[in-house]
Design a protein around this motif. Structure first.
Motif, PDB file in Angstrom:
ATOM      1  N   GLY A   1      -0.240  -1.398   5.470  1.00  0.00           N
ATOM      2  CA  GLY A   1       0.060  -0.607   6.655  1.00  0.00           C
ATOM      3  C   GLY A   1      -0.903  -0.745   7.816  1.00  0.00           C
ATOM      4  N   CYS A   2      -2.121  -1.231   7.586  1.00  0.00           N
ATOM      5  CA  CYS A   2      -3.072  -1.296   8.703  1.00  0.00           C
ATOM      6  C   CYS A   2      -4.089  -2.411   8.481  1.00  0.00           C
TER       7      CYS A   2
ATOM      8  N   ASN B   1      -7.959  -1.452   6.431  1.00  0.00           N
ATOM      9  CA  ASN B   1      -8.225  -1.705   5.015  1.00  0.00           C
ATOM     10  C   ASN B   1      -7.342  -2.776   4.411  1.00  0.00           C
TER      11      ASN B   1
ATOM     12  N   CYS C   1      -0.607   5.801   4.489  1.00  0.00           N
ATOM     13  CA  CYS C   1      -1.437   6.989   4.713  1.00  0.00           C
ATOM     14  C   CYS C   1      -1.400   7.272   6.211  1.00  0.00           C
TER      15      CYS C   1
ATOM     16  N   CYS D   1       0.848  -1.194   0.000  1.00  0.00           N
ATOM     17  CA  CYS D   1       0.000   0.000   0.000  1.00  0.00           C
ATOM     18  C   CYS D   1       0.883   1.244   0.000  1.00  0.00           C
TER      19      CYS D   1
ATOM     20  N   ARG E   1      -3.011   6.176   8.488  1.00  0.00           N
ATOM     21  CA  ARG E   1      -3.301   5.025   9.354  1.00  0.00           C
ATOM     22  C   ARG E   1      -2.106   4.087   9.510  1.00  0.00           C
ATOM     23  N   THR E   2      -1.065   4.289   8.703  1.00  0.00           N
ATOM     24  CA  THR E   2       0.024   3.316   8.604  1.00  0.00           C
ATOM     25  C   THR E   2       0.732   3.085   9.938  1.00  0.00           C
TER      26      THR E   2
END
Ligand code: SF4
Length: 698
Positions: free
Chosen positions: A638-639, A642, A608, A605, A610-611
């Motif tokens: 990263g999370c 999603n 962003c 990804c 949220r990472t």
């Protein structure tokens, strides 16, 4: 009835004319002061990667994006605090004189969307998770249960629609492959059709409230899926008399050359079809690096390019008058929405079979490099060294079919010496002889595996020579045939001449400077051949651009569009100066288009707000350890909000679970939770081994 069959039976296509460029007609939607759609330029956008509540860092990154040419900046708002921070970010940017519109990226949380709408010009929602929890539940929905769920979504989504309408904000309804609601997954599967229906459910709620400032997207990390979904959406829009602009992107494209190639394949192929009004190239790199790539991909399709005469070639090619006649005969009309390889007859080229079900083989023209060696023996030694170096590095991306220009007797001698020095069986290499004259061809046809007729006036002689020697012939037409015909008509004429001579061992090709021309003429020829079920194999060649970085984009668009439509049995790109660079490029584009897999596939990804870990260094680290696992697809996300959904069809997933903690996935199933970051790489490798997908690096 399958959606494509239904659409075809109703005469609905995703594009008005397959054979020359027409931009899809859309309404204009304003994102702040930026007009998207209609005849406006294709707008370039990106997304910040800083935590949104770190206002200073997000403002600084937004400024860098704007300075790089970004026209719309997206910022994630996973919590109410993030959504409130958007107000401070907006104010700080305005104080710096920056009016570039902002977009709030919302998943799951309608409250965040309602708050964000107070501060930014556009809100993006994912219809797969807005007001819908995602528990991957398998359930048969009755029609009434299905309708009840839609009703529930409507109740939760309508307040946002009314608020956006009252405030004059726009909305992106962005479906993502892999993050459809359970309701849609159960009815349509994780398919382009499900992605389209997911967005249409939300569009209908907007229209019910007389709200039309909508932009739509259908993203996937798999360019084939993404291309199919946007095409299906365009066809469904036409069917329902909707004209909303599209935002294009390939999600989790990765980084470096692979990320650029995947993005150009997906975005460029659609822009070439006239689809797309705003784009985001999604790279696991600092977001400002996305903008120059987006500029390169969009350049040839901008209205300014048309004004400069850069996109007039197909219009002048003579195809226009025949487009309506050819359209219905293009039997690949069904595969525009689902991948299917064009059936072709097989040809033997030296040690390789091409066409049919055989793997797509690469053709390389290393002429400038070959010319730098004094004799054929030196070329052979250099070739064997090149092959050995690549094998030692664990690469199986080797030279296969080499172009050799034969203009004089000494060229023939050089080739024969090269072949002799290569020996038997040491290297599987075939040679494509580009003979300047029929006399040279008859003298040296025994030294090559595939002959190329470079003089269309001598075509009949070349046919006779190839036929007598039982060698296949490459029919390749360039931009301005001496016959005065269009390239497509000239190639059809040459095929006819071969058939009249009773000779059908031919491989078809164009040598055209722009991917848009190649795509238009290739479609034309295939459409004509389909009328009489002729299955000659096709060679996809994109070599026209002197700059490597532009060639990479052009090759991705040309290969991407044709190979994703199932057209192509051999492939050629490169500049001939650096064989390693050319080989990497041609194999990387084939891998990006999903037609020939020669290495590990990484989905990462872009990161962003949220990472949960450093995406760039982690991706690089994992790639170093697993980059030799041909055909294995590894996602680094990263999370967990999603990541698991959007990594779609990856074999293994490395996903940020909490700060300092990683969750590991096999397919969509989380098999290890909360592993300390320091242990996660080894545990991932252990998991790959446990599933029998590991091989030791050579
Ligand atoms: S997977 Fe998570 S961290 Fe990565 S871009 Fe998507 S939301 Fe952001």
């Amino acid at each position: 009835m399958a959606p494509e069959t239904l659409l075809a039976s109703q005469g609905v296509s995703y594009v008005p004319d397959l054979f020359h460029y027409n931009r899809r007609k859309t309404r204009v939607v304003y994102v702040g002061d930026v007009a998207v759609g209609g005849d406006n330029p294709i707008r370039l956008q990106s997304m910040t990667t800083t935590p949104t509540t770190d206002v200073d860092a997000t403002v600084a990154q937004s400024v860098r994006l704007v300075n790089a040419g970004c026209e719309i900046v997206r910022i994630t708002a996973p919590t109410l605090n993030d959504a409130r921070a958007l107000g401070q970010i907006k104010k700080a940017l305005l104080a710096k004189g920056i009016k570039t519109p902002l977009v709030a990226d919302i998943h799951f949380n309608p409250e965040c969307a309602m708050e964000a709408a107070n501060h930014v010009e556009k809100v993006r929602v994912n219809p797969g998770n807005y007001a819908d929890s995602k528990i991957f539940k398998t359930k048969e929905y009755s029609d009434s249960e299905y309708q009840a769920e839609i009703q529930r979504v409507e109740e939760r989504f309508t307040p946002l629609v009314l608020k956006l309408k009252a405030l004059g904000r726009s909305l992106r309804i962005g479906s993502n492959h892999g993050s459809l609601s359970d309701r849609l997954m159960n009815r349509y599967g994780d398919s382009p059709e499900g992605m389209v229906e997911s967005a249409l459910e939300f569009v209908r709620i907007c229209e019910k409230n007389n709200y039309y400032d909508i932009i739509l997207s259908m993203k996937s990390s798999n360019p084939k899926v993404m291309i199919a979904a946007y095409r299906l959406l365009a066809a469904r829009m036409a069917q329902e008399n909707m004209d909303y602009p599209f935002h294009l992107g390939v999600t989790e494209a990765g980084y470096g050359e692979d990320g650029r190639i995947k993005s150009a394949i997906g975005i460029g192929s659609l822009l070439n079809d006239g689809i797309g009004d705003t784009i985001r190239v999604s790279l696991t790199e600092d977001p400002e690096f996305e903008i120059p790539v987006a500029q390169q991909i969009a350049a040839a399709y901008q209205p300014s390019a048309e004004a400069r005469g850069l996109r007039t070639e197909e219009k002048n090619s003579g195809l226009g008058a025949r487009a309506s006649e050819l359209g219905p005969s293009f039997s690949h009309v069904e595969s525009f929405y689902h991948y299917a390889r064009r059936p072709t007859r097989a040809l033997q080229i030296g040690p390789f079979k091409i066409g049919g079900d055989n793997v797509v083989r690469v053709i390389n023209d290393f002429s400038p490099w070959v010319d730098s060696f004094p004799d054929g023996k030196s070329v052979a030694i250099a070739l064997l060294e090149l092959i050995q170096e690549r094998l030692t590095a664990g690469k199986e991306t080797l030279p296969e079919i080499l172009v050799w220009t034969l203009a004089t007797s000494s060229d023939v001698q050089k080739l024969m010496d090269c072949r002799k020095a290569l020996g038997d069986g040491t290297a599987s290499i075939a040679f494509l002889g580009r003979f300047k004259t029929p006399a040279l061809a008859s003298q040296a046809i025994g030294a090559i595996d595939l002959a190329y007729c470079s003089d269309e006036r001598a075509l009949d002689d070349f046919i006779k020579i190839a036929q007598t020697a039982r060698k296949p012939l490459l029919l390749e037409v360039s931009q301005t045939p001496e016959s005065g015909l269009t390239p497509a008509h000239e190639l059809l004429r040459q095929i006819q001449r071969c058939e009249q001579a009773g000779y059908t061992e031919v491989l078809l090709s164009f040598n055209l400077p722009k991917p848009s021309e190649l795509i238009a003429h290739a479609r034309h020829v295939i459409a004509e051949l389909n009328k009489t079920s002729k299955t000659y194999p096709f060679h996809v060649r994109v070599t026209g651009n002197p700059s490597f970085s532009d060639l990479r984009i052009d090759a991705s668009i040309g290969f991407g569009s044709l190979f994703c439509d199932g057209i192509g049995d051999t492939a050629q790109t490169g500049r001939g100066v650096d064989p390693n660079q050319d080989l990497a490029l041609v194999y990387n584009v084939l891998q990006g288009a999903g037609v020939r897999i020669t290495k590990t596939e990484f989905v990462s990804c872009p990161s962003c707000g949220r990472t949960l870990f450093d995406l760039q260094t982690t991706t690089e680290r994992i790639k170093t350890q697993t980059g030799h696992l041909k055909g294995v697809k590894i996602a680094i996300m990263g999370c967990i909000v999603n990541g698991p959904g959007e990594m779609a069809d990856a074999d293994f997933g490395y996903v940020g679970g909490a700060p300092g903690r990683i969750n590991l996935y096999v397919g969509k199933e989380c098999v290890e939770k909360g592993i300390p970051t320091e242990e996660a790489d080894n545990r991932l490798i252990h998991l790959i081994k446990a599933h029998g997908k590991w091989v030791d690096p050579k």
